[in-house]
Motif scaffolding. Structure first.
Motif: not given
Length: 243
Positions: A3-13, A52-57, A102-111
Motif C-alpha cells: 500500500a502507498t500512503r500520502l502524508l501531508i503536513d500543513v504549516g503556517n507557510t 492519506v494522513w494529514m496534519a494541519h495548524v 499537532v505539529d509539536r505533538w507529532l514532532a515529539m511522537v517522532a522523537a
C-alpha cells in the motif's frame, strides 16, 4: 503489492508531503501556500494512493477546504491527525491536550518513537517552538516564540528605523548597521531560547532540530543538535502505522 500512503503536513507557510511505501518515506517535497493551503494541494504528486494522513495548524477555517481538495485530487478521505493525551508512553503536558499544536505533538511522537528517552525538540519556522520530554515519556512543557523572519517583521513594523533591503547572511555575533542589528537580534533571541530549552531538558536529552530555519540556526548552536527536516512527517508516519 504494498500500500502507498500520502502524508501531508500543513504549516503556517508551507505544505510538506511524503509518500510512504513499505514503511519508508520514498519521496518528499514542499510548497508554499501563501495562506491558501487548499490550493497548494495541487502541488502534491500525481500518485495513486491507498490512504492519506494529514496534519494541519491552519484552524477550522481551512480544514474543510483542505479535506475537500484532497478528496477531489486523490479520491480518498484524509485521516486527520490530532494531538492526544498519550501515545505509547509519551504523555501530553497540556491540561487540554487538543490545544497543543499537532505539529509539536507529532514532532515529539517522532522523537519518542526513535528513542524512548529524554529529548528537546525544536521546530524553527514561522514560530519557534521547543518541547522537552523527560526520560519516562512525560512532556514537561514547551515554549512558543517568534521565528527569525517573524521577529524581524515585528521589530520593523513597530519602529521607525530607516532600513535598506537586507540580504546579508546571519552571523553568530553583533550587527554593524541597522539592518544587521535587527537581523542579529532575531538570530540571538532564537539561539538563546533554544539554548535555554536545551538546558532545561538536561544533559542526557537528545536534541532534535527541524523547520525551515533549522539549518541557519544549527550553524550557530553548540554541538549535539541533530537535524531532522522531516520530523513532523516522521511522527505522522508513526501515528498512521500505529507503531
Amino acid at each position: 503489492m504494498s500500500a502507498t500512503r500520502l502524508l501531508i503536513d500543513v504549516g503556517n507557510t508551507r505544505l510538506k508531503w511524503a509518500l510512504v511505501r513499505d514503511r519508508q518515506m520514498t519521496e518528499t517535497g514542499a510548497a508554499l501556500h501563501d495562506g491558501e493551503p487548499a490550493r497548494a494541494v495541487a502541488a502534491l504528486p500525481a500518485a495513486t494512493v491507498d490512504a492519506v494522513w494529514m496534519a494541519h495548524v491552519t484552524g477550522d477555517a481551512h480544514e474543510a477546504a483542505l479535506c475537500e481538495a484532497v478528496r477531489l485530487r486523490f479520491c480518498v478521505n484524509p485521516q486527520l491527525a490530532r494531538s492526544a493525551t498519550e501515545w505509547r508512553g509519551l504523555r501530553n503536558a497540556y491540561r487540554e491536550p487538543q490545544r497543543l499544536g499537532v505539529d509539536r505533538w507529532l514532532a515529539m511522537v517522532a522523537a519518542w518513537h526513535a528513542r524512548r528517552g529524554a529529548a528537546c525538540v525544536v521546530d524553527a519556522g514561522t514560530a519557534l517552538t521547543a518541547d522537552v520530554i523527560a526520560a519516562d515519556g512525560a512532556h514537561r512543557g514547551g515554549l512558543i516564540a517568534a521565528g527569525l523572519e517573524t521577529q524581524q517583521r515585528a521589530v520593523l513594523g513597530a519602529t521607525r528605523f530607516a532600513t535598506r533591503a537586507a540580504g546579508a547572511p546571519y552571523r553568530g555575533g553583533l550587527g554593524d548597521d541597522t539592518e544587521s542589528c535587527v537581523r542579529q537580534g532575531a538570530m540571538l533571541a532564537c539561539l538563546g531560547a533554544i539554548d535555554r530549552a536545551r538546558a532545561l531538558a538536561g544533559a542526557d536529552a537528545a536534541c532534535l532540530l527541524t523547520g525551515g530555519d533549522a539549518g541557519t540556526l544549527r550553524a550557530h548552536l553548540a554541538a549535539g543538535w541533530e537535524m531532522r527536516p522531516q520530523l513532523v512527517l516522521e511522527g505522522l508516519r508513526a501515528v498512521s502505522e500505529n507503531d
